[in-house]
Design a protein around this motif. Sequence first.
Motif, short mmCIF file in Angstrom:
data_model
loop_
_atom_site.label_atom_id
_atom_site.label_comp_id
_atom_site.label_asym_id
_atom_site.label_seq_id
_atom_site.Cartn_x
_atom_site.Cartn_y
_atom_site.Cartn_z
N HIS A 127 -11.32 -3.29 -7.23
CA HIS A 127 -10.15 -4.06 -7.74
C HIS A 127 -9.21 -4.82 -7.18
CE1 HIS A 127 -6.38 -4.85 -10.31
NE2 HIS A 127 -5.63 -3.90 -9.38
N PHE A 128 -9.14 -6.23 -7.30
CA PHE A 128 -8.31 -6.98 -6.46
C PHE A 128 -6.77 -6.78 -6.83
CE2 PHE A 128 -12.24 -9.17 -5.28
CZ PHE A 128 -11.76 -9.19 -3.86
N SER A 129 -5.85 -6.43 -5.91
CA SER A 129 -4.48 -6.61 -6.03
C SER A 129 -3.99 -7.71 -5.25
CB SER A 129 -4.00 -5.04 -5.85
OG SER A 129 -2.63 -4.75 -6.04
N ALA A 130 -2.91 -7.43 -4.70
CA ALA A 130 -2.06 -8.34 -3.95
C ALA A 130 -1.44 -7.63 -2.44
CB ALA A 130 -0.92 -9.23 -4.47
N ILE A 131 -1.55 -8.20 -1.57
CA ILE A 131 -0.81 -7.61 -0.36
C ILE A 131 0.52 -7.25 -0.47
CG2 ILE A 131 -0.25 -9.76 1.19
CD1 ILE A 131 -1.84 -8.32 3.60
N GLY A 132 0.83 -6.16 0.05
CA GLY A 132 2.31 -5.83 -0.05
C GLY A 132 3.04 -5.26 -1.25
N VAL A 133 2.15 -5.23 -2.23
CA VAL A 133 2.72 -4.83 -3.59
C VAL A 133 3.12 -3.30 -3.38
CG1 VAL A 133 1.39 -6.61 -4.87
CG2 VAL A 133 0.49 -4.22 -4.61
N ASP A 134 2.72 -2.51 -2.56
CA ASP A 134 3.08 -1.11 -2.46
C ASP A 134 4.54 -1.09 -1.64
OD1 ASP A 134 1.68 -2.19 -0.37
OD2 ASP A 134 1.10 -0.38 0.24
N ARG A 135 4.90 -1.84 -0.97
CA ARG A 135 6.09 -2.06 -0.36
C ARG A 135 7.19 -2.70 -0.92
NH1 ARG A 135 1.76 -3.38 3.47
NH2 ARG A 135 2.25 -5.54 3.49
N GLN A 136 6.91 -3.65 -1.57
CA GLN A 136 8.12 -4.42 -2.43
C GLN A 136 7.56 -5.24 -3.45
OE1 GLN A 136 8.13 -5.78 1.15
NE2 GLN A 136 6.63 -7.13 0.48
N GLN A 137 8.37 -5.12 -4.55
CA GLN A 137 7.86 -6.03 -5.81
C GLN A 137 8.87 -6.91 -6.11
OE1 GLN A 137 8.18 -2.29 -6.63
NE2 GLN A 137 6.58 -2.24 -5.21
N ALA A 138 8.85 -8.18 -5.56
CA ALA A 138 9.48 -9.32 -5.53
C ALA A 138 9.81 -10.03 -6.91
CB ALA A 138 9.31 -9.97 -4.56
N SER A 139 8.58 -9.73 -7.76
CA SER A 139 8.67 -10.49 -8.96
C SER A 139 7.69 -9.87 -10.21
CB SER A 139 7.82 -11.83 -8.90
OG SER A 139 6.34 -11.75 -8.46
N ALA A 140 7.46 -10.25 -11.26
CA ALA A 140 6.68 -9.60 -12.08
C ALA A 140 5.28 -9.76 -11.82
CB ALA A 140 6.80 -10.30 -13.51
N PHE A 141 4.86 -10.67 -10.79
CA PHE A 141 3.56 -10.60 -10.67
C PHE A 141 3.22 -9.49 -9.72
CE2 PHE A 141 0.90 -11.42 -6.73
CZ PHE A 141 -0.33 -11.96 -7.18
N SER A 142 3.87 -9.01 -8.66
CA SER A 142 3.58 -7.95 -7.69
C SER A 142 3.97 -6.71 -8.61
CB SER A 142 4.51 -8.01 -6.48
OG SER A 142 5.97 -8.11 -6.60
N ALA A 143 4.87 -6.53 -9.47
CA ALA A 143 5.04 -5.30 -10.17
C ALA A 143 4.19 -4.73 -11.06
CB ALA A 143 6.41 -5.57 -10.72
N SER A 144 3.60 -5.95 -11.68
CA SER A 144 2.49 -5.94 -12.58
C SER A 144 1.40 -5.47 -11.96
CB SER A 144 2.16 -6.86 -13.70
OG SER A 144 1.95 -8.28 -12.77
N LYS A 145 0.89 -6.19 -10.60
CA LYS A 145 -0.09 -5.81 -9.76
C LYS A 145 -0.27 -4.28 -9.37
CE LYS A 145 -3.00 -9.46 -9.02
NZ LYS A 145 -4.34 -9.31 -9.37
N LEU A 146 1.05 -3.73 -8.81
CA LEU A 146 1.04 -2.50 -8.63
C LEU A 146 0.82 -1.37 -9.81
CD1 LEU A 146 1.93 -0.27 -6.43
CD2 LEU A 146 4.15 -0.71 -6.94
N GLU A 147 1.52 -1.89 -11.05
CA GLU A 147 1.25 -1.02 -12.11
C GLU A 147 -0.50 -0.91 -12.46
OE1 GLU A 147 2.58 -1.02 -16.96
OE2 GLU A 147 3.49 -2.26 -15.57
N GLY A 148 -1.22 -2.11 -12.42
CA GLY A 148 -2.65 -1.94 -12.40
C GLY A 148 -3.06 -1.19 -11.36
N ASP A 149 -2.80 -1.22 -10.08
CA ASP A 149 -3.28 -0.27 -9.16
C ASP A 149 -3.13 1.06 -9.45
OD1 ASP A 149 -3.59 -2.86 -7.64
OD2 ASP A 149 -2.18 -2.08 -6.27
N ARG A 150 -2.02 1.51 -9.96
CA ARG A 150 -1.63 2.92 -10.17
C ARG A 150 -2.46 3.10 -11.46
NH1 ARG A 150 4.90 2.64 -9.42
NH2 ARG A 150 4.92 2.80 -7.09
N ALA A 151 -2.71 2.48 -12.25
CA ALA A 151 -3.54 3.02 -13.52
C ALA A 151 -4.99 3.31 -13.01
CB ALA A 151 -3.53 1.72 -14.44
N LEU A 152 -5.41 2.35 -11.99
CA LEU A 152 -6.66 2.86 -11.62
C LEU A 152 -6.94 3.95 -10.77
CD1 LEU A 152 -9.73 1.93 -11.15
CD2 LEU A 152 -8.77 0.63 -9.34
N MET A 153 -5.89 4.29 -9.76
CA MET A 153 -5.71 5.33 -8.95
C MET A 153 -5.65 6.45 -9.78
SD MET A 153 -3.74 3.96 -5.52
CE MET A 153 -2.22 3.31 -6.35
#
Length: 429
Positions: free
Chosen positions: A109-135
């Motif tokens: 699964h492709f996420s984005a760098i740094g999403v686990d450290r800060q979520q500056a926008s809906a882009f990074s916040a939603s990427k992190l949500e997808g990561d957690r759903a997989l994990m």
Amino acid sequence: MRVLVTGATGLIGQSVCARLAADGHVVLGASRSARPPAFGAVSRWIRVDFGQADDPDLWRPHLEGVEAVVNCVGVLQDNAREDTTAAHAGGAAALFRACAAAGIRRVVHFSAIGVDRQQASAFSASKLEGDRALMALDLDWVILRPSVVLGGPVFGASALIRGLAVLPVLPVMPETGPLQVVALEDVVETVAFVVQPDRPARLALELAGPERLSFAEVVALHRVWLGWRPARTLALPRWAAGLLYRLGDLAGRLGWRPPLRSTARREIRHGAVGDPGPWTQITGIRPRSLAEALRARPASVQERWFAGLYPIKPVLFVVLVLFWTLTAVISLTTGFENGLELMHRARTGALAGPGVVAGALADLAIGLAIAWRPTARRGLWAAIGLSCFYIVAGTLLLPELWNEPLGPLLKIWPILVAHFVALAILDER
């Protein structure tokens, strides 16, 4: 193996498909595109829009016989055609649950760098949500979090970098963080490694280059690669940068995908940096520096053409939209009497007034169609057709217009050429 690649027409997805096929895998490509490539590495295309595929049952028919899934779906910002939460969280979570139900263990699964450290926008916040759903699932998952990816194909930020490299004066945005850009070839090599069922799993890797560069330095290296002299830099004031981002948001609402939007502004403040150490330790891949990656791919004349046309494209489309819409407004207001005079000279009789109004409305419809990305292609072809009609009608009804000093009929020809150029550079990927 039989591998499903979602987001298969994107910057990363299409290269992943080519590499996996070259390795002997059978590749199924999933994309929301109505017109997937007719020739390529994909054995079968599946049309799926992540934004609407939030039910695992929708995925199960497409997973029959599949042994691994690579999810490359990503959208920058919410607009009329894209929904970050639906694409990165809802659609991704549904796909992952469908994989678990179908017994597909390996999910990359492709996420984005740094999403686990800060979520500056809906882009990074939603990427992190997808990561957690997989994990949260009992799968052999691998999450890849790349920095800014640069390679042969270009889209989004990578296209912007080449377009800026053509400018003799580089506008530098304020409040931009450092970048550890990563070569597309290294990213694809990583997928080829981790997609294998015997590789390490249940891990998240940051794919970052070995050096920290400013955005201006990244552009400068591309300018040297393209064979041009170093450019001067111009620091943009915050108000000018803000205006560009707002114009990008406006274009996004019209269905276009400019890289300069408010999401990019919020994300770029933090930069795109990470630790490539675990990536190298697990895969043995040593990420190349940007200079190394560029040296391995000498610039061609096509690269220089793209770079030169990129900054012209938005200007061309704005000019065409203004040309057709302002022509309509002028025809219905200050130029209405002049239009009536021309129609009377053509001996159209009672059709003079309705003819001027009909022409103005046709011009307005074309301008609006070109402005709206989903209808831009049809709008351009309609503009070409109407221009040809004006040439034929003018020649038959008022042939003396060919001898007018301002050349009203002669000027249609360069207008036609501009529309064909717009058609040629319309596609983003």
